[in-house]
Write an enzyme that holds these catalytic residues in place. Structure first.
Site, short mmCIF file in Angstrom:
data_model
loop_
_atom_site.label_atom_id
_atom_site.label_comp_id
_atom_site.label_asym_id
_atom_site.label_seq_id
_atom_site.Cartn_x
_atom_site.Cartn_y
_atom_site.Cartn_z
N LYS A 51 0.96 -0.87 -0.40
CA LYS A 51 -0.12 -0.17 -0.04
C LYS A 51 0.88 1.44 -0.04
CE LYS A 51 -2.65 2.36 3.12
NZ LYS A 51 -1.14 3.22 4.01
N ASN A 52 1.74 1.40 1.01
CA ASN A 52 2.92 2.67 1.12
C ASN A 52 3.88 2.79 0.11
OD1 ASN A 52 1.27 3.75 2.78
ND2 ASN A 52 2.23 2.69 4.68
N CYS A 145 -5.87 8.68 8.04
CA CYS A 145 -6.13 8.12 9.97
C CYS A 145 -5.78 9.49 10.55
CB CYS A 145 -5.29 7.22 10.02
SG CYS A 145 -5.59 5.96 8.88
N ARG A 150 -0.81 15.05 12.39
CA ARG A 150 0.70 15.05 11.27
C ARG A 150 0.57 16.18 10.36
NH1 ARG A 150 -1.91 9.85 8.62
NH2 ARG A 150 -0.34 9.15 8.44
N ASP A 334 2.92 1.24 12.60
CA ASP A 334 2.00 0.45 11.82
C ASP A 334 1.25 -1.10 12.19
OD1 ASP A 334 2.13 2.39 10.37
OD2 ASP A 334 3.02 1.67 8.57
N ARG A 426 -9.85 0.84 2.99
CA ARG A 426 -8.26 1.68 2.20
C ARG A 426 -7.11 1.18 2.21
NH1 ARG A 426 -7.42 6.83 5.21
NH2 ARG A 426 -5.83 6.60 4.07
#
Ligand code: EPU
Length: 447
Positions: A51-52, A145, A150, A334, A426
């Site tokens: 994903k990232n 999220c 952030r 994570d 997601r």
């Protein structure tokens, strides 16, 4: 074959398929997942693309002056949102299973108005890629999220040093440069997002950009490898100093994304917590999982690593532990939330300290509802085990928090419902199919 969509078709419709072929109305009904626990789960899970990496590589593809073909792209909502943004900017997008073809457009729209930008964090990579490609970009602050504050000051400070002027208007960011100029940038903290964003901007900048104290996460290297595959000049991969010599043009590429180490880690933690015979994750890079597999071994799990798979099993009760998360190669933030669910299944006091984000504890309130003895003290989650988790009515609030709740539901005897599961989809690909392969029955029910 799962589906094929051509660039002139609405990608939004693909949401129909993403969630294991169950349709939910975007922005309409909240998604509720019902999970029937099964402590004896066992089986094999095939891990998807990362994903990232994907959420950076999709925005980075606009840097290419020719066609980009991406392989092993995870079919998750964050990727589909980014592809919708690409289309709204004028790009051609074709999707076939886990392969995506992105075609450049003649005139790119620099004003990324799309409200989709606020749906996820990775949309901020359009800042670096658009500056590099187009010298200007106007868009919203990213979403993602809620894990506490952030900020994106490291990204913006890096761009400023590279000769970019930055204006903000309400919640919009307007970035412009006459000429992007390479610079030496020292990151205060090895931020994954800032490292990648500055690298994207530097790819076509004039001269050399050096990023000191850059993030070492494998996703940074994957994005750098993608850029190099198109002709970018980047050295220092896997070190704290990335050197990027700007190039004028980037060329056609076919690139395979690395496996998702966090998806793999989530299933391994589920395997450690359950009482099944064995759980195997396939298609993984075992090196990327070392901080987790070392921990799981040290507390008594049997870990078998073979080529690109890891099998976890246990023959005795696990030992309690204390650990802190830290940037790669440390234990990943994570996996902090899923790890707290495992802690509830171990006799005695265990704790995990969150050092990256200020408020990544949404799972705690929900695990309390299931009977866990869990609390947050400062930035440490403390758990007293072992608890037989009761089924409950839970609410997911963020991606990895939702994964912690899914693990808890799998361990509980009975049926648990979790609402707001859009956040889960997601970032986790085909979870219903993958959990079914382990003997877990779950389905989506709408509110
Ligand atoms: N930070 C700043 N200023 C900045 C950038 C970061 O103060 O300009 C701070 C953050 O507030 C945080 C720390 O630095 O306290 C680390 O942030 P980082 O930039 O490394 O994280 P990120 O880029 O926002 C990515 C992943 C996260 C993952 C972190 C850490 C993406 C889209 N997100 O976030 O993934 O937790 O790196 O590895 O790649 C997830 O997948 O669930 C997720 C949240």
């Amino acid at each position: 074959m799962f589906f094929i969509k051509k660039s002139n078709q609405k990608i939004g419709l693909l949401h129909k398929f993403i969630i294991d072929k169950i349709y939910y109305k975007k922005g309409g009904n909240k998604m509720i997942m019902e999970i029937q626990g099964n402590q004896n789960l066992t089986g094999v899970v095939n891990i998807g693309g990362c994903k990232n990496s994907a959420v950076a590589i999709i925005p980075a593809s606009i840097l290419c002056d020719e066609e980009v073909r991406l392989i092993n792209v995870p079919q998750i909502d964050d990727c589909f949102t980014l592809l919708e943004i690409l289309k709204s900017m004028g790009h051609g997008v074709t999707i076939e299973d886990n392969e995506i073809i992105i075609k450049p457009c003649k005139k790119i729209k620099y004003n990324i108005k799309s409200d989709l930008v606020v749906k996820l964090r990775g949309s901020y990579y359009f800042l670096g890629s658009m500056l590099s490609k187009n010298k200007k970009v106007k868009t919203y602050y990213p979403g993602g999220c809620d894990l506490g504050s952030r900020p994106i000051n490291y990204h913006l400070d890096g761009f400023k040093k590279m000769n970019v002027t930055i204006k903000t208007k309400k919640n919009m960011l307007i970035l412009k440069t006459k000429k992007l100029i390479g610079e030496e940038i020292n990151l205060e903290f090895p931020s994954v997002g800032a490292t990648i964003n500055i690298m994207l901007a530097a790819t076509k900048a004039e001269g050399t950009t050096i990023i000191n104290n850059c993030a070492l996460e494998p996703e940074v290297e994957d994005v750098a490898k993608f850029l190099i595959s198109m002709g970018a000049n980047i050295t220092g991969l896997g070190t704290k100093r990335l050197v990027i010599n700007g190039v004028k043009k980037l060329f056609k590429t076919t690139f395979t994304l690395m496996p998702d180490r966090i998806e793999a880690g989530t299933y391994l933690i589920l395997g450690a917590a359950a009482n099944g015979r064995a759980l195997t994750v396939n298609n993984v890079d075992t090196h990327h999982l070392k901080s987790l597999t070392n921990l799981l071994r040290s507390i008594g799990c049997t870990i078998l690593e073979k080529d690109n798979s890891v099998t976890i099993s246990k023959s005795k009760p696990l030992k309690n532990f204390a650990i802190s998360v830290s940037p790669y190669p440390g234990f990943p933030t994570d996996l902090q939330q899923p790890l707290t669910t495992l802690m509830t299944q171990i006799e005695g006091a265990s704790e995990v300290t969150e050092t990256i984000f200020s408020n990544r504890f949404s799972q705690v309130e929900e695990l309390l509802k299931m009977g866990a003895d869990i609390k947050v003290v400062g930035n440490t989650v403390k758990v007293m085990g072992k608890t037989v988790l009761m089924p409950g009515k839970l609410k997911a609030k963020d991606l990895r928090g939702s994964a912690a709740l899914v693990i808890a539901a799998c361990l509980s005897e009975g049926v648990t419902t979790i609402e707001n599961m859009e956040v889960f989809f997601r970032g986790y690909e085909y979870p219903i199919k993958k959990l079914a392969a382990l003997g877990i029955k779950c389905k989506i029910i709408s509110r």
